[in-house]
Structure formats: C-alpha cells, structure tokens
Design a protein around this motif. Sequence first.
Motif, PDB file in Angstrom:
ATOM      1  N   ALA A 115      25.513 -25.406  33.280  1.00  0.00           N
ATOM      2  CA  ALA A 115      24.313 -26.533  33.353  1.00  0.00           C
ATOM      3  C   ALA A 115      26.237 -28.139  32.472  1.00  0.00           C
ATOM      4  O   ALA A 115      26.705 -27.420  32.055  1.00  0.00           O
ATOM      5  CB  ALA A 115      23.919 -26.744  32.631  1.00  0.00           C
ATOM      6  N   SER A 147      26.746 -19.292  22.891  1.00  0.00           N
ATOM      7  CA  SER A 147      26.770 -20.181  24.368  1.00  0.00           C
ATOM      8  C   SER A 147      26.646 -21.426  23.230  1.00  0.00           C
ATOM      9  O   SER A 147      26.466 -21.542  22.017  1.00  0.00           O
ATOM     10  CB  SER A 147      25.128 -19.840  24.438  1.00  0.00           C
ATOM     11  N   VAL A 150      32.678 -21.216  29.900  1.00  0.00           N
ATOM     12  CA  VAL A 150      34.017 -21.764  29.199  1.00  0.00           C
ATOM     13  C   VAL A 150      34.707 -22.971  29.615  1.00  0.00           C
ATOM     14  O   VAL A 150      33.361 -24.093  29.419  1.00  0.00           O
ATOM     15  CB  VAL A 150      34.356 -21.650  31.113  1.00  0.00           C
TER      16      VAL A 150
END
Length: 175
Positions: A112, A10, A53
């Motif tokens: 987000a 992340s 992604v």
Amino acid sequence: MNRFLIVYHSKYGSTKRYAEWLAGHLEADLCTGRQLKTVNLSQYDAVLYGGSVFAGTISGFGKFLKQADSLPDLPLIVFAVGASPVNDETAQAVRSANLKDRDVPFFYLRGALDLASAGLFDRSILRMIGKSIRKKAPETRSEWDQTLLRCTAGEAADWTRPEAVVPIVECALAL
Ligand SMILES: Cc1cc2nc3c(=O)[nH]c(=O)nc-3n(C[C@H](O)[C@H](O)[C@H](O)COP(=O)(O)O)c2cc1C
C-alpha cells in the motif's frame, strides 16, 4: 503439519497484514524482527520472512539473516512487499538485490502507499521522487511512475489482497 514461524518487518502495516493472513493459513507463530532474539528457532521446521521494500531493500532482512544463519538447515521462504506492480521483472530485481545467490523460494507481493500516513522523512522522499517523475516526458513514464505520481498527489492506494498469499501457503505446505 510442519511448525512454521513467520518473522516480519512492517513500517506501515501491509507486510504485517500479509504475515497475519499467512499465519492464519499455516497455523504459524508470528513475531517481528525485533522479537526474534527471544525466539528459539530450533523448535520450528521452517521460517517465513516478510519485509517491506524501501529503496529496493527488504527491511530487516540483513539482520534476520545473521540470526537465521546460525541454523543453516532451517528451510526459509522470503516474501517482500512493495508498491511496485507485481511482475517478474520487479520480483527478479528485488530478489537479486537482496537474496543475491541464496537459493530459497521468494515471493513479491503488492502493499500500500499513503502519503498522508507516511512519516515526514518518507513523505519528503516520495515528494522528491514525484518531482523527478514530473520532469519526464509523459509518454516515457512507467506504470510505477504513474502510481507514484498519483500517490504523491495525495491519492492513497491499497493493493493488499488476502488471496495473494495462496502461492506462499502452497509452497510452505510442500516443504
Ligand atoms: C520512502 C519510501 C521508499 C519506498 N521504496 C520502494 C521501493 O523501492 N520499491 C517498492 O516497490 N516500494 C517502495 N515503497 C513502497 C513500500 O514498499 C510500500 O508502501 C509497502 O507497502 C510498505 O510496507 P509496510 O506497510 O509493511 O511498511 C517505498 C515507500 C516509501 C515511503
């Protein structure tokens, strides 16, 4: 209950948030892709991999596969987190670009997007994308185009929802 390991990659925190929600439901251990080399995978019954992604690619997934391939029988679930809207088309596109013909359960979740917290390089890419969308006729802009336009204009968006992990939890518990 099976012993689960959740491995995640992340950059801005939304995939981490999903990984933590999943870990809470599954009483799973959590580690980042970087920490994975210190983990003995053989103590787990199944592994969940989650990555954000970027430009269509699930971050860290290629590296993860090289390590996980040493245990080919270990059940694997993959989840990808992007800003594109959740629908079959998006999920299928991300799945086929990254998993190729690997037959494992796959889930696409929405993360987000906040230009203000993005790094310089990412910000300039998003601005370039925004510029190219503005060249399109408004009626030809997709929902994803509209989202990107708002975000590149400085509107922060956060679509993460704890309940979005429920289908993944159900899938893991059914292994
Ligand atoms: C440079 C850049 C490229 C991105 N490319 C995609 C993409 O191809 N598809 C997508 O759905 N989201 C894309 N995103 C959005 C991220 O996937 C989204 O912000 C995600 O929540 C990031 O996860 P993280 O917070 O765990 O790093 C991109 C974001 C940036 C900054």
